[in-house]
Design a protein around this motif. Structure first.
Motif, PDB file in Angstrom:
ATOM      1  N   VAL A 131       0.821  -1.213   0.000  1.00 53.35           N
ATOM      2  CA  VAL A 131       0.000   0.000   0.000  1.00 53.35           C
ATOM      3  C   VAL A 131       0.855   1.263   0.000  1.00 53.35           C
ATOM      4  O   VAL A 131       0.499   2.274  -0.603  1.00 53.35           O
ATOM      5  N   LEU A 132       1.998   1.232   0.659  1.00 51.17           N
ATOM      6  CA  LEU A 132       2.834   2.432   0.735  1.00 51.17           C
ATOM      7  C   LEU A 132       3.488   2.768  -0.601  1.00 51.17           C
ATOM      8  O   LEU A 132       3.819   3.927  -0.863  1.00 51.17           O
ATOM      9  N   THR A 133       3.702   1.769  -1.441  1.00 50.26           N
ATOM     10  CA  THR A 133       4.286   2.032  -2.756  1.00 50.26           C
ATOM     11  C   THR A 133       3.220   2.313  -3.812  1.00 50.26           C
ATOM     12  O   THR A 133       3.531   2.795  -4.899  1.00 50.26           O
ATOM     13  N   ALA A 134       1.955   2.028  -3.495  1.00 48.56           N
ATOM     14  CA  ALA A 134       0.891   2.133  -4.500  1.00 48.56           C
ATOM     15  C   ALA A 134       0.330   3.541  -4.651  1.00 48.56           C
ATOM     16  O   ALA A 134      -0.390   3.810  -5.607  1.00 48.56           O
ATOM     17  N   TYR A 135       0.654   4.436  -3.715  1.00 46.23           N
ATOM     18  CA  TYR A 135       0.053   5.770  -3.737  1.00 46.23           C
ATOM     19  C   TYR A 135       1.112   6.851  -3.753  1.00 46.23           C
ATOM     20  O   TYR A 135       2.232   6.676  -3.254  1.00 46.23           O
ATOM     21  N   ASP A 136       0.745   8.010  -4.300  1.00 42.54           N
ATOM     22  CA  ASP A 136       1.680   9.127  -4.356  1.00 42.54           C
ATOM     23  C   ASP A 136       1.714   9.856  -3.014  1.00 42.54           C
ATOM     24  O   ASP A 136       0.953   9.557  -2.085  1.00 42.54           O
ATOM     25  N   LYS A 137       2.602  10.832  -2.946  1.00 39.34           N
ATOM     26  CA  LYS A 137       2.849  11.540  -1.692  1.00 39.34           C
ATOM     27  C   LYS A 137       1.604  12.211  -1.140  1.00 39.34           C
ATOM     28  O   LYS A 137       1.326  12.143   0.069  1.00 39.34           O
ATOM     29  N   SER A 138       0.814  12.830  -1.993  1.00 34.29           N
ATOM     30  CA  SER A 138      -0.361  13.564  -1.520  1.00 34.29           C
ATOM     31  C   SER A 138      -1.395  12.636  -0.894  1.00 34.29           C
ATOM     32  O   SER A 138      -2.002  12.966   0.135  1.00 34.29           O
ATOM     33  N   ARG A 139      -1.615  11.467  -1.505  1.00 33.13           N
ATOM     34  CA  ARG A 139      -2.579  10.533  -0.941  1.00 33.13           C
ATOM     35  C   ARG A 139      -2.099   9.977   0.388  1.00 33.13           C
ATOM     36  O   ARG A 139      -2.875   9.841   1.341  1.00 33.13           O
ATOM     37  N   LEU A 140      -0.808   9.681   0.480  1.00 35.84           N
ATOM     38  CA  LEU A 140      -0.270   9.161   1.737  1.00 35.84           C
ATOM     39  C   LEU A 140      -0.314  10.219   2.836  1.00 35.84           C
ATOM     40  O   LEU A 140      -0.503   9.900   4.012  1.00 35.84           O
ATOM     41  N   GLU A 141      -0.150  11.482   2.461  1.00 36.08           N
ATOM     42  CA  GLU A 141      -0.279  12.553   3.452  1.00 36.08           C
ATOM     43  C   GLU A 141      -1.701  12.633   3.990  1.00 36.08           C
ATOM     44  O   GLU A 141      -1.915  12.887   5.177  1.00 36.08           O
ATOM     45  N   GLU A 142      -2.687  12.397   3.123  1.00 39.25           N
ATOM     46  CA  GLU A 142      -4.085  12.383   3.559  1.00 39.25           C
ATOM     47  C   GLU A 142      -4.339  11.262   4.568  1.00 39.25           C
ATOM     48  O   GLU A 142      -5.201  11.388   5.449  1.00 39.25           O
ATOM     49  N   VAL A 182      10.915  -4.487   9.463  1.00 34.95           N
ATOM     50  CA  VAL A 182      11.550  -4.869   8.206  1.00 34.95           C
ATOM     51  C   VAL A 182      11.367  -3.755   7.176  1.00 34.95           C
ATOM     52  O   VAL A 182      12.291  -3.408   6.444  1.00 34.95           O
ATOM     53  N   SER A 183      10.179  -3.175   7.137  1.00 34.42           N
ATOM     54  CA  SER A 183       9.799  -2.249   6.070  1.00 34.42           C
ATOM     55  C   SER A 183      10.499  -0.906   6.171  1.00 34.42           C
ATOM     56  O   SER A 183      10.210  -0.094   7.049  1.00 34.42           O
ATOM     57  N   ARG A 184      11.413  -0.662   5.247  1.00 32.08           N
ATOM     58  CA  ARG A 184      12.048   0.650   5.155  1.00 32.08           C
ATOM     59  C   ARG A 184      11.023   1.703   4.714  1.00 32.08           C
ATOM     60  O   ARG A 184      11.083   2.851   5.145  1.00 32.08           O
ATOM     61  N   LYS A 185      10.078   1.289   3.864  1.00 27.07           N
ATOM     62  CA  LYS A 185       9.038   2.208   3.392  1.00 27.07           C
ATOM     63  C   LYS A 185       8.225   2.758   4.559  1.00 27.07           C
ATOM     64  O   LYS A 185       7.907   3.950   4.602  1.00 27.07           O
ATOM     65  N   LEU A 186       7.866   1.896   5.484  1.00 31.16           N
ATOM     66  CA  LEU A 186       7.061   2.327   6.624  1.00 31.16           C
ATOM     67  C   LEU A 186       7.857   3.263   7.524  1.00 31.16           C
ATOM     68  O   LEU A 186       7.334   4.283   7.989  1.00 31.16           O
ATOM     69  N   LYS A 187       9.121   2.932   7.770  1.00 39.28           N
ATOM     70  CA  LYS A 187       9.944   3.812   8.611  1.00 39.28           C
ATOM     71  C   LYS A 187      10.092   5.187   7.982  1.00 39.28           C
ATOM     72  O   LYS A 187       9.978   6.217   8.668  1.00 39.28           O
ATOM     73  N   GLU A 188      10.349   5.224   6.687  1.00 38.37           N
ATOM     74  CA  GLU A 188      10.495   6.515   6.001  1.00 38.37           C
ATOM     75  C   GLU A 188       9.182   7.294   6.016  1.00 38.37           C
ATOM     76  O   GLU A 188       9.176   8.515   6.219  1.00 38.37           O
ATOM     77  N   TYR A 189       8.071   6.605   5.819  1.00 34.31           N
ATOM     78  CA  TYR A 189       6.754   7.262   5.811  1.00 34.31           C
ATOM     79  C   TYR A 189       6.459   7.911   7.165  1.00 34.31           C
ATOM     80  O   TYR A 189       6.019   9.066   7.234  1.00 34.31           O
ATOM     81  N   LEU A 190       6.723   7.190   8.239  1.00 35.87           N
ATOM     82  CA  LEU A 190       6.413   7.717   9.565  1.00 35.87           C
ATOM     83  C   LEU A 190       7.400   8.800   9.990  1.00 35.87           C
ATOM     84  O   LEU A 190       7.040   9.725  10.721  1.00 35.87           O
ATOM     85  N   ARG A 191       8.639   8.706   9.534  1.00 38.05           N
ATOM     86  CA  ARG A 191       9.602   9.768   9.858  1.00 38.05           C
ATOM     87  C   ARG A 191       9.236  11.089   9.198  1.00 38.05           C
ATOM     88  O   ARG A 191       9.560  12.166   9.709  1.00 38.05           O
ATOM     89  N   LYS A 192       8.569  11.026   8.066  1.00 35.29           N
ATOM     90  CA  LYS A 192       8.153  12.249   7.384  1.00 35.29           C
ATOM     91  C   LYS A 192       7.024  12.955   8.125  1.00 35.29           C
ATOM     92  O   LYS A 192       6.689  14.094   7.809  1.00 35.29           O
ATOM     93  N   ASN A 193       6.441  12.271   9.123  1.00 31.35           N
ATOM     94  CA  ASN A 193       5.367  12.868   9.912  1.00 31.35           C
ATOM     95  C   ASN A 193       5.895  13.585  11.156  1.00 31.35           C
ATOM     96  O   ASN A 193       5.122  13.930  12.043  1.00 31.35           O
ATOM     97  N   ILE A 194       7.224  13.771  11.240  1.00 31.19           N
ATOM     98  CA  ILE A 194       7.809  14.450  12.394  1.00 31.19           C
ATOM     99  C   ILE A 194       7.134  15.807  12.582  1.00 31.19           C
ATOM    100  O   ILE A 194       7.004  16.591  11.664  1.00 31.19           O
ATOM    101  N   LYS A 202      -9.952   4.038   9.857  1.00 28.50           N
ATOM    102  CA  LYS A 202      -9.742   2.620   9.543  1.00 28.50           C
ATOM    103  C   LYS A 202     -10.228   2.308   8.131  1.00 28.50           C
ATOM    104  O   LYS A 202      -9.543   1.655   7.342  1.00 28.50           O
ATOM    105  N   ASP A 203     -11.444   2.796   7.797  1.00 27.26           N
ATOM    106  CA  ASP A 203     -12.029   2.492   6.488  1.00 27.26           C
ATOM    107  C   ASP A 203     -11.239   3.120   5.344  1.00 27.26           C
ATOM    108  O   ASP A 203     -11.153   2.546   4.246  1.00 27.26           O
ATOM    109  N   SER A 204     -10.647   4.299   5.570  1.00 28.53           N
ATOM    110  CA  SER A 204      -9.834   4.941   4.529  1.00 28.53           C
ATOM    111  C   SER A 204      -8.634   4.074   4.176  1.00 28.53           C
ATOM    112  O   SER A 204      -8.319   3.878   2.995  1.00 28.53           O
ATOM    113  N   TRP A 205      -7.975   3.536   5.187  1.00 28.77           N
ATOM    114  CA  TRP A 205      -6.839   2.654   4.937  1.00 28.77           C
ATOM    115  C   TRP A 205      -7.298   1.331   4.326  1.00 28.77           C
ATOM    116  O   TRP A 205      -6.622   0.770   3.455  1.00 28.77           O
TER     117      TRP A 205
END
Length: 566
Positions: A266-277, A291-303, A356-359
């Motif tokens: 799911v983290l690779t399937a959407y662009d930055k704007s959708r993931l920000e939403e 394990v997921s580097r994608k998840l770590k990077e995504y959550l770090r961007k929410n600092i 929950k439903d959005s995800w």
């Protein structure tokens, strides 16, 4: 106008101590500790006590902390000044008194170079402190170093005051010039709150936490854990709330809905704007490293945009997403049971109810794309893992080697076996076979190890260990070396990749397997793999199934999959 030291690390150190409730600082003179003394001077809420001799200063600080039961700081210059604290620090350690020892030091490159007042200060008090820390030397406008200084200072104060209190040591290397000043910064430092296990039984504390959860879009993040039915029940209860989305890895061993595991998909399937939403207001993390580097990077961007609560027993303050605001040191099962009970009595904030439903909607679309892509792909690692994981028995214990196997398992989750394991404590590829042998001895059902040919070569001798249970099965993905190096950006484009990184093992696996008494099978296509998987699980003998895939093609297919967008 208030002036401060120009050494930002020192300013941040004292800002955190001030915010964490330190009131008293016992200071001794020196030149190397000038920035520390200037930082102390700039903070009027800190009461400074001046003592020339460090031995007396140590005991004075000990006396202050002994009676007040509050942490007291000590500041000294470099060299033997620090060693003069030793008697008082030892007494504080064995008496359970919180002291925060702050020692100035020369930069590391000047130690043992016959420069004045230099000794080996890091860990100098290790036998008599709960924990030692060494501050970095580097540009004080480096955001990662500032985060590090903030984190270890928070951790030092938590460690000094938690469980059985005691002293901690912060060693601060300082480069010249030392006496420069600047206008004091008014920024508020990030403070990491701490709740101990015995406080979780306090209904008012739980109620306050539940109120914060009820008004937030919550993301529950689960790293590696052992299977636990009570934990499963309590986490499942919490995950049912409409404002809670789950990002669980398969090695969390939480048997939740399958969409909760499609992290990278799911983290690779959407662009930055959708993931920000879809960003959370609050992250609640449990378990070990991800394990997921994608998840770590995504959550770090929410600092700065969200809180992070870390739940469970850890040896230190873990701030992997760089936004930790609350560390709750308690039993995870007990925490979620109490939180869910309190949360059920509150009304979830309207803006959070659809989280929950959005995800869930985003994941369903991402998984449809994944399934279509896999179905239309040529023979590759992706196809092989899809077939293997789709046919794994529900009663099987699954072990995965580091590298591509653990990553494919996170992408392709058709169903969950009895339990899933991987050596993610330090994420090495050594000892994989021996780990599987030990695991098989501890479990009466089938144990399956999926490993790569390079990982297997590190531990090839363990195929000959004595008394290996016949219920152990091994699938070796033969992709001609370390397939992960063909995928990750740091090595995939290097001309030295195949020779220096992938390093195809020169092994005759068939001869080695038969020499050690293993039944041996091979597959190099979807049909042959499907046929041999049935034989693998029906075999009454310890068995190795070698699955041959083109490593270069497999890496290109995986890269292509990770670029697809909804």
């Amino acid at each position: 106008m208030i002036t401060d030291t120009d050494k930002r690390f020192c300013s941040l150190l004292f800002d955190v101590m001030e915010a964490k409730g330190v009131k008293d600082i016992v200071c001794s003179p020196g030149s190397r500790n000038a920035p520390l003394l200037l930082a102390a001077s700039a903070r009027n809420s800190l009461k400074k006590h001046f003592v020339i001799d460090e031995r007396a200063a140590g005991f004075m600080a000990y006396g202050l902390a002994l009676v007040s039961r509050k942490p007291v700081a000590l500041v000294c210059t470099s060299g033997t000044a620090l060693l003069n604290y030793s008697p008082a620090v030892a007494e504080a350690y064995y008496h359970g008194v919180p002291l925060v020892v702050i020692s100035a030091d020369r930069p590391m490159q000047w130690i043992d170079q016959e420069d004045s007042q230099t000794i080996r200060q890091p860990d100098a008090l290790a036998n008599f402190v709960k924990k030692s820390y060494n501050m970095p030397v580097g540009p004080d406008n480096d955001s990662e170093l500032l985060w590090y200084v903030n984190r270890i200072t928070n951790d030092a104060l938590i460690t000094a005051c938690s469980q059985r209190p005691g002293p901690v040591h912060l060693n601060v290397p300082l480069a010249e010039p030392l006496g420069l000043k600047k206008i004091k910064n008014s920024d508020t430092p990030r403070i990491i709150e701490f709740i101990q296990a015995d406080s979780i039984g306090n209904k008012e504390i739980i109620r306050q936490l539940a109120m914060r959860v009820a008004k937030s879009k919550v993301m529950l993040v689960a790293g590696f854990m052992s299977p636990d039915s009570a934990l499963q029940k309590s986490v499942s209860s919490f995950a049912r709330f409409p404002n809670v989305a789950v990002m669980a890895e398969t090695i969390s061993n939480l048997h939740l809905t399958l969409t909760d595991y499609s992290v990278d998909s799911v983290l690779t399937a959407y662009d930055k704007s959708r993931l920000e939403e879809l960003s959370p207001d609050l992250i609640i993390s449990v378990g070990g490293s991800l394990v997921s580097r994608k998840l770590k990077e995504y959550l770090r961007k929410n600092i700065g945009n969200c809180e992070h609560w870390a739940i469970g027993y850890t040896h230190t303050t873990v701030d992997c997403f760089q936004s930790l605001s609350l560390r709750i040191e308690t039993d995870i099962t007990r925490f979620f049971r109490s939180l869910s009970s309190s949360l059920s009595k509150l009304q979830i904030a309207a803006h959070s109810t659809g989280y929950k439903d959005s995800w869930l909607d985003a994941r369903k679309k991402a998984l449809q794309i994944k399934n279509t892509f896999v179905d239309n792909s040529p023979w590759s690692e992706l196809q092989a893992f899809n077939l293997i994981l789709n046919n794994i028995p529900g009663s099987c214990n699954l072990l995965l080697s580091n590298g591509t196997p653990i990553r494919y398992d996170q992408i392709i989750t058709h169903k969950l076996p009895h339990s899933t394991w991987c050596n993610r404590g330090v994420s090495g590829i050594d000892g994989t076979v021996a780990t599987a042998v030990g695991a098989a001895k501890s479990y009466p059902g089938v144990t399956l190890l999926i490993t790569g040919d390079l990982s297997l070569s590190y531990d090839i001798g363990s195929l000959g260990l004595k008394e290996i249970p016949d219920r152990l099965k091994i699938i070796v993905i033969d992709n001609e070396g370390g397939g992960i190096f063909r995928f990750i950006s740091s090595t995939s484009g290097l001309e030295e990749r195949e020779k220096y990184f992938c390093m195809k093992p020169d092994l005759s696996l068939k001869e080695i397997a038969e020499g050690f008494g293993w039944e041996y099978m091979e597959a190099d296509s979807e049909n042959s793999l499907s046929c041999n998987l049935k034989k693998l699980y029906s075999s009454t003998h310890k068995t190795i199934l070698r699955v041959v895939c083109d490593g270069v093609r497999s890496a290109e297919i995986l890269k292509a999959y990770m670029k697809i967008k909804c």
